[in-house]
Design a protein around this motif. Structure first.
Motif, mmCIF file in Angstrom:
data_model
loop_
_atom_site.group_PDB
_atom_site.id
_atom_site.type_symbol
_atom_site.label_atom_id
_atom_site.label_comp_id
_atom_site.label_asym_id
_atom_site.label_seq_id
_atom_site.Cartn_x
_atom_site.Cartn_y
_atom_site.Cartn_z
ATOM 1 N N THR D 95 0.824 -1.209 0.000
ATOM 2 C CA THR D 95 0.000 0.000 0.000
ATOM 3 C C THR D 95 0.855 1.256 0.000
ATOM 4 O O THR D 95 0.656 2.156 -0.816
ATOM 5 N N THR D 99 0.850 3.793 -3.260
ATOM 6 C CA THR D 99 0.163 5.085 -3.194
ATOM 7 C C THR D 99 0.982 6.232 -3.794
ATOM 8 O O THR D 99 0.463 6.971 -4.625
ATOM 9 N N GLU D 125 -5.464 5.823 1.588
ATOM 10 C CA GLU D 125 -4.296 5.166 2.176
ATOM 11 C C GLU D 125 -4.519 4.934 3.664
ATOM 12 O O GLU D 125 -4.176 3.875 4.199
ATOM 13 N N VAL D 128 -6.706 1.866 3.946
ATOM 14 C CA VAL D 128 -6.132 0.579 3.562
ATOM 15 C C VAL D 128 -5.057 0.137 4.553
ATOM 16 O O VAL D 128 -5.019 -1.016 4.984
ATOM 17 N N VAL D 258 -4.302 -2.669 -4.405
ATOM 18 C CA VAL D 258 -4.480 -2.745 -2.966
ATOM 19 C C VAL D 258 -5.872 -3.180 -2.537
ATOM 20 O O VAL D 258 -6.029 -4.078 -1.724
#
Lengths: 710, 97, 173, 535, 502
Positions: D95, D99, D125, D128, D258
């Motif tokens: 992740t 990002t 973000e 996640v 993700v």
């Protein structure tokens, strides 16, 4: 098994920098790749502007000068290094393979796959062929590809290919081999589609990749099955335990080997997966020589030879291998008879010869298979390079006069021996070799295979004696056809009147030095290469030169450590095979075979030379009848298209349009829209009329009271 | 007399309910609602003899409520009459669906 | 005697109620309503709720119904004889539903004729209070003691009603 | 050095909340600075997250590390509890890695309303990372759902023509599953409260709850549906192509790289350990494996005939996730490890594919494969990057794609050879869908003048792609460091699945009265008097 | 301080907030009369602020009541945590409702004093309902509230729709009152009392007449269901919500519903726990119907106000689940949910008021196209409110929903919980639809680009709502604890009868 525990106990022999052999081509790839990317950027700017970047304006650009040295250079170094190691191994009397793990590639739980190199006699032979022939072809390419804008990219791919090929043969376990296995497929894909702007060529690369992948499925499944049985995937462990773990002829071993066979048919272009190889001729000709003749396509043979003990344990699979091999040999040979494209002939010839190799390894003559692999690398490499030289020359000639003829169509050639003498001579030597004329290389290798086939038919406990007898006859037929179509090729190309036209003929020329020197080297090998494995039976006879030919059965002895387990199984199960050939001993068979081949050459000569005019225009030579079927390659491609490719595509469309969009997504939408529809219907009760509201409320009261009352 | 009273009041209640359902004249509908309240009053009174005096107190409250509702309800009816010149509830259906 | 009276009052009350529902004219409905209220008041008397009977006549029939009448006249609806009863379908459905409710009520109340009276005991719960405090006093005591909060609330309720009526009935600017 | 900084104590918190701070900062700042700020914040997060690689020590076993817990909602026993194990470690890293690249990839793509876009990316973000590092089921669920909102807006606001349809479909479809899962979560929780007297959502506590076979099956269904939709598993996949096609590039990247992993992560994290009895059940395994295999083959075939490049790649995601599913439900270490590796690899390679398609889209404003052709001539670097990525995607050995698929297949082959055979055929079909697309786009003749004007990679794009491609190859060549880190945790999951044989049965013996057969009748009284009529 | 209500004066203490409000109402009305400015120039601001201050005073009194304890449960007016928490909810709804209505009143030229006065009295009625332990008192509270709200719904005399809404509400409300009252009568007859504790004792003791009782319970359920607008007694809701002046709609959807639910819960879980078997199935089905019908119908609405009306019905369905569950968790959940529901609905209606502008013309969802980008702050407020209504994590609505679900599952209502969440999915559709119009569609060309003036009172209300929604979504702990402790002893439905406890 620990990564560093791979080394056998008694490893007295130490190779010199073995990893470097692999890394050198990789280095070459890196350098050439970087140059290629940089060149491509320049070229791209020009293309955007509407033209083509001229790298050769004001001398050669650096991006195009360097690969000339880097590409063949790394190959030379790799070859020398291999040679040094080979020589040291020669003196080492190595029995167990030398294995070294560099790092744990995939390591989890019980499964440990090390990034390990295994050096033994078999891989050494393969490495010699790969680096040696590879080096020559690199050198040839310098001349051949000189003026191509993609020059650095070409060398990058070629280096990468060699890298993967070395991984394939040097890896110490099946998964590592699989890396090389797929890697060479990738390079093949890239090189076939090297001129990717041409849709046909790009498609040919794609086809090669996809067909190869079908074979790869077999490889993967075989690995899984081996892992399932052994909890191991290293050669050392698997091959040494195979005899004790597998039941002779049992389902497990048969499945494994059949899966390997599937893999091999893909990579080595055997029935039914051979269809990609003729198309692969779309790539530059040196590529055809290196990848589609000398090295990559032999990977299947290598695989079988490497797993010889497994195949020896699976008589059914071996018979299948042999059967597929011999069928392919014959089948491809028939197609080669009627092809007009010089490379197509050679392509089918390659398929056919690979069939012979399969026949060899299928009948348990692993050494013979590898032997033919080696000699084939020499003479088929040579033939392709020669053809390359011819095409190169033709191309130049046609280019000069802007004639849009096909530079590869033999009907446009003829009488080239006058213009290209070196090519002519060397190619004839190769032709004799492939035809199996004594004492050229092909004679010894191919004929040992045929002989062994016969021997299998007569073995004490031969599993399928009749079958092997059929194989033997088919193999003979295929051998005859080989001689025939090769002779045809030579005559159409080099002999008879010149059909290019006068203006073009002026521009026909001999290949440059960088191109003919490799030809010469390979010609030498084609002549003498077969002498390393002259059968002991033959040694003292006429065919063996009364012992004048050196090194009797050298290769056989050299590979003994690799194949001994297989031979042991064979002997225990089938009894002594080698002396049960038909017609008693070896000489008679040898004689017959060589005679047959020679006869074929003569026949072809008579047939073609007897004809004064060879038609030029394509439409005039549209074959008819059976020839037409052969010309159209038995319509196999059409068959596949009709029954495999199209159904898959149609099914895919149905899956998409009907199943996915209509059924599945339709259901989803139905739920959503259905909910809203229900909502809409329910909202119709909301009429705005107070009486009706009151009524519904009262109804609700009634329902509730009833629920409670009852 | 308890059960009889309860039954009678139930009948009056149900008749009132019917009236609310079937009449379109807002004032008559309201009258029918008053009928319902009256029925409940009867129930309370009938029950009070058996349960206690509170039942009668409740009737007192209910009457107050009825009065309050009448005041407001009739005011609302007057108010809407000014817009529509009618008290037919079927005509009042700007708001629906 | 009381029973006869009861049934007479009951019949009149129910008849009046039906009259409210079926009369074409709102005024007629209103008058039927008054009839029902009056006969209910009669039943109240029979049920020993004399004070309530009086209030029923004075406040309910007297004041509230007059308010209705006043509004009917104000809106000039007195002469509107257009049928405003819904059609046959609605009538049928209405009868079915209300009849169903009525049936259920009857079943539930009737099924427990004996049970109910047994459960509630003798109908003399208020006799003592009536004897001691009289018809008014008997109601007034709980009203101002136990139910004083509720009583105060009715005050608020009436205040709200007054304010509300004023707000709405005032002519729009 | 990490120790000196007490890295372990604050790292996860920082990873979750720094993007949040970044989001606020982005919203605060000027429009034209938004993208740079977002990039910087996400890079900071990424740099911080790298430390996890060392901070997580597989030698300590497969349990949670970097654990920290604070009471959040004391009344329910909900804790703000974070921690990572070998499985979540890489999900977090994936992740934080993806990002910034996605944000960087948005620089030219997102032209209007930049501030909210980047803010939402950072919010995503937050969600996640939270999903992957939560060790409290309630917290997990909150983050799990939280990711929907930013994604909904990202697709809906900055997407293509049918963006709203796609956004709402994405949202509703995934919500269906997750809400049923919520019921399941609460059910487990309530059972825990009743049977053990512990009101807690902590994974470790919930694992102690003895659930009967029937309960496990139902709960498995509820959880599996949620994750299967998220994955997406055939036949719950139809939201994915729409969402991918309509989403803006960075959205697709994050979605593919993700968000889908949240589903498979859920499989590994919850289905296997929480409902071992159900998971072991042959029918369940059979269904899951069948769906996985169907997904692999079916999605590949459907992908092959897509005229839209993005849709094609979207379908490949379905196929890849099929590998994950069969790997996970092989219920052995190899398969699980393979599944995890496919997750990582798919994250990188498909993320890169979407970025590349986005770059093509920026140049040509079309995604139709037919519109392209010969791009390799004018954009050789782009073509090179694409080919490498495509090869990773189809699982060429030596790339990350292979290792995972290999392990997953070997794992499934160990116990279910038949399934293994079908699944392995996916390697053929991968080539069958990917190569024609590569050919049609990058090879063939450069016929259309619009294609002639296509520019090659810019420096920014090169910066995006280089690390991704490097990772594809590095992981492909040397995945062992990853596998070492995931192994103890994966082993724990597998052990849990198999060792609880006794656990489940013992419980049933001990307390048969807790078998909530009544749970299915919804009859709280137990005597269904009125209920009979009502139901 | 201890109260045992042996003396009537104790009620003055117990009813301090209500008394304060009643006085406030009179003050407001008198102010309205004394300072009658020419119509049109009328401003509501000062009256509004005074009202809010008064409500704050009542809230202070309510807070002070925590220090007062009540002896026993025999009083008509409860002084338990439940009542006090209920007061918080109702007072918050009233105060916020006043804040969001100020600008509306000015814009529409309504009579501010009467509006506020009635609003305050409706609040009094609601508080009485929530606190009352006697069915008759509940009834009176209900009537005070109802009469006030009938008038409020019709208060815009220039608007036909308002009048129509008032009439419909009144007719149907009075109609349902009839049923409710009849229910009281029957329960009274069956148990001999209207006091919930006494009723409970009577039922538990087996002295109640069950035939009358069950019908009484059913009719009470009908009455309550009408006020909380549960299907099939919801028919008035969309029409009235749509027609009534928006602030009144807001008020109806929050405080009225809250008060009705609070009384509903108290009566059913304190008064009729031992008759649980007879009523749970009815409410179970009603909850299901309410959730399903409302959510599905809401998906096809084009008017935001009407959509919010159906949304309100749907929420009633969720809350019904708590009543069916009838355990303490569910009761606490109901309290918590009502609190958040008040905030989020006020937030949503606040925006509707702002957008609708003069004459209430802009109520269609289409009007919101591009709204978010023109008014980002308002857009965010609306979005947060909608997300909370949808029950999204990070908002109070989510925590409330989880609370309810938890209660339901403890009562083993697994199917009901599943239906709840599935219908929630349908609700996502229409909540998100507004969001997509706001953020994902471009504004129609002719749309006015001028920014909306947001009065200070409205700002305050919206800020409070959003902040509290998020606060309750992120740090719900304290409120939950309070809700939980408020319902201690509330549910007489024994754990042996329902629930999972062994």
């Amino acid at each position: 098994m620990q990564a560093d525990g791979l080394e056998p106990a008694a490893a007295e022999w130490e190779p010199i920098l073995p990893a470097l052999i692999i890394l050198l081509p990789l280095l070459g790839f890196a350098i050439n790749g970087a140059l290629a990317l940089s060149a491509a950027r320049k070229s791209a700017d020009a293309v955007r502007a509407g033209g083509e970047f001229d790298f050769f304006e004001g001398g050669r650009a650096r991006t195009h000068a360097l690969p000339t040295w880097v590409g063949p250079g790394v190959m030379l170094l790799a070859f020398l290094l291999t040679l040094v190691n080979f020589i040291s191994m020669l003196g080492a009397e190595l029995h167990d393979p030398w294995v070294h793990a560099y790092w744990a590639w995939i390591s989890t739980g019980e499964l440990e796959i090390a990034a390990a190199i295994q050096l033994d006699q078999l891989s050494m032979i393969m490495m010699m062929i790969i680096t040696g022939v590879g080096f020559l072809i690199h050198v040839f390419s310098v001349g051949y590809m000189q003026d191509d804008p993609g020059y650095p990219r070409y060398f990058a791919y070629l280096n990468l290919f060699v890298f993967f090929m070395l991984v394939l043969v040097m890896g110490a376990s099946y998964p590592i081999m699989f890396i090389g296995w797929e890697g060479v497929g990738l390079c093949s894909y890239l090189l076939i589609g090297f001129w990717f702007s041409d849709e046909a060529k790009a498609s040919a690369g794609k086809k090669a990749f996809i067909v190869n992948r079908i074979g790869d499925l077999g490889f993967l499944l075989a690995i899984f099955l081996i892992y399932l049985v052994f909890q191991e995937v290293d050669y050392v462990a698997v091959l040494s335990d195979a005899e004790s773990i597998f039941v002779y002829g049992g389902p497990a071993i048969t499945t494994v080997t059949l899966l390997f066979l599937l893999a091999a048919t893909g990579k080595s272009a055997q029935i039914p997966l051979y269809v990609w190889l003729p198309d692969a001729m779309a790539g530059p000709t040196p590529v055809s020589a290196l990848i589609h003749a000398a090295t990559m396509v032999t990977a299947g043979v290598y695989l079988v030879a490497r797993s010889s003990v497994l195949f020896a344990l699976a008589p059914l699979s071996s018979a299948m291998v042999a059967g597929i091999g011999v069928l392919t040999a014959l089948f491809a040979a028939t197609i080669a008879l009627k092809q007009q494209d010089i490379k197509k002939v050679l392509a089918y010839s390659t398929v056919s010869q690979l069939g012979f190799m399969f026949l060899g390894v299928g009948v348990g003559a692993y050494t013979a298979g590898v032997f033919h692999l080696m000699t084939h690398a020499f003479f088929k490499g040579l033939l392709f390079l020669g053809a390359g030289a011819v095409i190169h020359s033709m191309h130049h000639a046609l280019h000069h006069t802007h004639k849009d003829w096909d530079a590869q169509d033999m009907r446009n050639m003829g009488g080239l021996k006058k213009y290209m003498p070196i090519t002519w001579v060397t190619m004839w030597l190769a032709t004799l070799a492939i035809a199996g004329i004594w004492p050229f290389a092909g004679f010894f290798s191919k004929d040992e295979i045929i002989w062994m086939t016969g021997a299998m038919a007569g073995a004490e406990n031969a599993p399928y004696p009749m079958l092997y007898t059929v194989y033997w006859i088919l193999a003979l037929a295929a051998a005859m056809l080989t001689a025939f179509y090769m002779a045809r090729l030579m005559f159409m190309t080099f002999h008879g009147p010149n059909r290019t036209g006068a203006a073009e003929a002026e521009h026909l020329h001999e290949a440059p030095r960088t191109m003919w020197i490799p030809l010469a080297v390979l010609a030498t090998l084609s002549v003498f290469g077969g002498w390393i494995n002259v059968s002991e039976d033959l040694r003292e006879s006429v065919l063996g030169g009364f012992g004048l030919l050196p090194m009797g059965e050298w290769l056989h002895h050299w590979l003994e450590p690799v194949t001994e387990a297989a031979h042991r199984v064979q002997e225990s199960r089938l009894g002594e095979v080698a002396h049960s050939a038909p017609f008693g001993g070896g000489e008679v068979a040898w004689g017959i075979i060589s005679f047959v081949a020679a006869l074929a050459v003569v026949l072809a000569t008579v047939r073609l030379l007897g004809r004064s005019e060879v038609p030029v225009a394509v439409e005039d030579t549209e074959p008819t009848g059976f020839a037409r079927i052969l010309y159209n390659k038995w319509y196999v491609d059409e068959f596949y298209h009709r029954w495999v490719v199209d159904p898959v595509l149609t099914t895919s469309r149905i899956l998409w349009r009907v199943v996915d969009a209509t059924i599945i997504d339709g259901t989803v939408k139905l739920v959503g829209n259905g909910a809203r529809a229900i909502g809409w219907v329910a909202s119709l009760f909301q009429t705005g009329q107070v009486n009706r509201y009151a009524f519904l409320m009262t109804l609700g009261v009634l329902v509730i009271l009833s629920m409670i009352a009852f | 007399m308890l059960v009889e009273s309860l039954v009678v009041s139930g009948m009056i209640f149900v008749i009132g309910t019917l009236g609310v359902i079937v009449r379109r004249n807002a004032i008559v509908m309201f009258l029918c609602i008053e009928l319902q309240l009256n029925a409940v009053n009867l129930t309370f009174v009938a029950l009070s003899r058996y349960v206690g005096i509170e039942g009668q107190v409740f009737v007192f409250f209910v009457m107050t409520v009825a009065a309050a509702e009448a005041a407001v309800g009739l005011a609302i009816i007057i108010s809407i009459f000014r817009h529509y010149e009618t008290v037919d509830v079927d005509k009042f259906n700007l708001l629906k669906w | 005697m009381a029973d006869v009276l009861f049934w007479v009052f009951a019949a009149v009350a129910i008849g009046g109620a039906l009259g409210v529902v079926v009369s074409r004219s709102p005024v007629a409905s209103l008058l039927f309503m008054v009839v029902t209220l009056a006969s209910t008041a009669g039943i109240f008397v029979l049920l020993e709720a004399h004070f309530l009977a009086a209030v029923q006549i004075m406040v309910y029939a007297g004041a509230i119904m007059v308010l209705f009448l006043f509004v009917i006249m104000l809106l000039n609806l007195g002469h509107e004889y257009k049928r405003d009863i819904r059609g046959a379908v609605a009538m049928t459905l209405g009868f079915v539903v209300t009849g169903g409710i009525g049936g259920l009520l009857a079943r539930q109340l009737g099924s427990g004729v004996s049970g109910l009276e047994a459960n509630l005991g003798p109908g003399d719960a208020i006799d003592a209070a009536l004897r001691e405090y009289g018809a008014v006093g008997a109601i007034a005591r709980p009203l101002f003691t136990d139910y004083v909060v509720a009583f105060e609330l009715t005050g608020i309720l009436l205040l709200v009603a007054i304010v509300g009526a004023l707000v709405l009935a005032k002519k729009a600017a | 050095m990490l120790n000196a900084l007490a890295y372990e104590s604050w790292a996860l918190h920082a990873l979750i909340w720094l993007p949040f701070v970044g989001m606020v900062h982005v919203l605060w700042a000027a429009e034209e600075r938004a993208k740079h700020l977002a990039l910087r914040w996400s890079l900071v997060v990424f740099v911080l997250s790298i430390g996890l690689w060392w901070a997580y020590d597989p030698a300590l076993g497969g349990g949670y590390q970097l654990v920290s817990s604070r009471s959040w909602i004391a009344a329910w026993g909900v804790n703000y509890a974070l921690g990572i194990d070998g499985i979540s470690l890489f999900m977090v890293l994936l992740t934080t890695f993806t990002t910034p690249l996605a944000i960087l990839g948005a620089f030219n793509y997102i032209k209007k309303r930049q501030k909210p876009f980047y803010a939402l990316m950072l919010l995503l973000e937050v969600g996640v990372v939270g999903v992957f590092s939560a060790t409290d089921l309630f917290l997990f669920y909150v983050f799990f759902e939280l990711t929907l909102v930013p994604m909904y807006f990202i697709i809906g606001i900055w997407g293509g023509e049918r963006r709203i349809y796609a956004a709402i479909k994405f949202f509703l479809y995934t919500a269906v599953g997750s809400l049923l899962m919520l019921v399941g979560i609460l059910y487990i929780y309530v059972r825990g409260k009743v049977l053990l007297g512990v009101a807690s959502f902590a994974f470790v506590d919930l694992l102690q709850i003895p659930l009967t076979t029937g309960e496990q099956m139902w709960l498995f269904g509820a959880f599996a549906l949620a994750f299967a939709i998220k994955v997406p598993l055939f036949p719950f996949h139809t939201w994915l192509p729409d969402a991918h096609v309509e989403a803006p590039t960075p959205g697709s990247v994050v979605l593919a790289a993700v968000l889908l992993k949240m589903g498979t992560y859920g499989f590994v994290r919850f289905l296997l350990p929480f409902f071992p009895v159900a998971v072991r059940h042959p029918t369940v395994v059979g269904i899951m494996l069948a769906l996985g295999v169907i997904g692999i083959i079916y999605a590949a075939w459907v992908a092959a005939v897509q005229p839209d490049a993005k849709k094609l790649v979207a379908y490949t995601s379905v196929a890849h996730m099929g590998f994950v599913v069969i790997g996970v439900f092989a219920l052995n270490l190899n398969g699980l490890q393979g599944g995890l590796l496919v997750m990582i690899s798919h994250g990188i390679s498909t993320g890169a594919l979407f970025l590349l398609l986005g770059m093509l889209y920026e140049r040509r404003h079309t995604r139709a494969i037919d519109e392209f052709g010969g791009i390799g001539r004018v954009a050789p670097w782009l073509a090179t990057a694409f080919v490498i990525t495509a090869l990773t995607s189809i699982g060429l050995p030596g790339t990350s794609g292979f290792v995972g698929e290999f392990l997953a297949l070997i794992g499934v082959f160990e116990d279910h050879p038949g399934v293994g055979i079908f699944a392995t055929s996916g390697v053929i079909f991968a080539a069958y869908y990917m190569l024609p697309m590569v050919q049609s786009v990058f090879f063939n003749a450069l016929e259309k003048p619009e294609n002639r004007a296509v520019q090659d990679l810019s420096r920014r794009e090169l910066i995006i792609l280089t690390p991704m491609i490097a990772l594809m190859i590095v992981i492909g060549v040397h995945p062992t460091p990853l596998l070492r880190r995931t192994e103890p945790s994966a082993q724990m999951v597998i052990d849990r699945v198999w060792e609880s044989v006794q656990l489940g049965e013992a419980i049933i013996e001990v307390d048969p009265s807790t078998d909530l057969g009544a749970a299915e009748t919804d009859d709280p009284v137990g005597t269904a008097t009125a209920a009979d009529g009502a139901e | 301080m201890e109260l045992d209500f042996s003396h009537q004066a104790h009620f003055i203490v117990a009813l301090a907030p209500e008394i304060i409000l009643s006085v406030l109402g009179i003050v407001i009305l008198l102010m309205g009369v004394s300072s009658r400015r020419p119509e049109g120039a009328e401003t509501s601001a000062d009256l509004g602020w005074i009202s809010v201050l008064g409500i704050l005073a009542a809230a202070l009194a309510n807070g002070w009541l925590y220090s007062v304890t009540e002896v026993g449960t025999h009083s008509m007016i409860a002084l338990d945590g439940f009542a006090l928490f209920s007061n918080w909810i109702i007072l918050a709804g009233a105060a916020l409702g006043i804040l969001i209505s100020q600008s509306y009143i000015d814009r529409q030229g309504l009579q501010a004093a009467e509006f506020y006065g009635l609003l305050i009295y409706s609040t009094v009625g609601l508080m009485i309902m929530a606190a009352a332990r006697d069915l008759m008192v509940i009834f009176l509270g209900l009537e005070i509230m109802s009469v006030a709200v009938y008038v409020l719904a019709a208060i815009n005399r220039r608007d036909r729709k308002s009048a129509e809404a008032g009439l419909k509400y009144f007719l149907l409300g009075a109609f349902s009152t009839g049923f409710f009252l009849y229910g009281i009568a029957l329960v009274y007859g069956a148990t001999g009392s209207t006091h919930v504790s006494a009723i409970a004792e009577s039922i538990a003791g087996g002295t109640a007449h069950s035939a009358l009782l069950v019908f009484g319970i059913a009719l009470l359920a009908v009455g309550f269901s009408f006020k909380v607008s549960a299907v099939p007694f919801h028919m008035w809701t969309p029409d009235v919500y749509e027609g009534a002046p928006t602030p009144v709609t807001a008020l109806m959807s929050v405080t009225v519903k809250a008060g009705a639910f609070l009384a509903f819960l108290r009566v059913f879980s304190v008064g009729f726990p031992d008759a649980y078997e007879s009523w749970w199935a009815v409410l179970w089905w009603m909850a299901v119907l309410t959730m399903v019908v409302a959510n599905l119908v809401a998906t096809v609405q084009v008017s935001v106000k009407r959509m919010l009306a159906y949304s309100g019905i749907a929420h009633a369905g969720y809350l019904m689940v708590a009543i069916v569950a009838a355990n303490e968790t569910a009761a606490a959940g109901l309290l918590f949910y009502l609190l958040t529901y008040t905030l989020m609905n006020i937030g949503a209606f606040g925006i509707v008021i702002l957008v609708s502008g003069q004459g209430e013309e802009r109520l269609e969802i289409e009007e919101y196209a591009g709204f978010g980008w023109r008014q980002p702050v308002l857009g965010v407020v609306f979005t947060v409110s909608l997300l909370s209504l949808a029950g999204f994590p990070g908002t109070g609505g989510f925590m409330g929903k989880v609370f309810l679900l938890q209660g339901a599952i403890e009562a083993n209502l697994v199917y009901l919980s599943a239906i709840l969440v599935l219908t929630t999915v349908a609700s996502y559709w229409y909540y998100l639809r507004v969001a997509w119009y706001m953020w994902m569609k471009d504004a129609p060309r002719e749309a006015s680009t001028q920014s909306i003036e947001v009065p200070i009172a409205m700002r305050l209300a919206l800020v409070i709502c959003v902040v509290l929604i998020v606060y309750l979504g992120v740090f719900p702990g304290a409120s939950m604890e309070l809700a939980r402790s408020s319902v201690e002893g509330m549910s007489g439905v024994g754990p042996g009868l329902i629930g999972l406890a062994p």
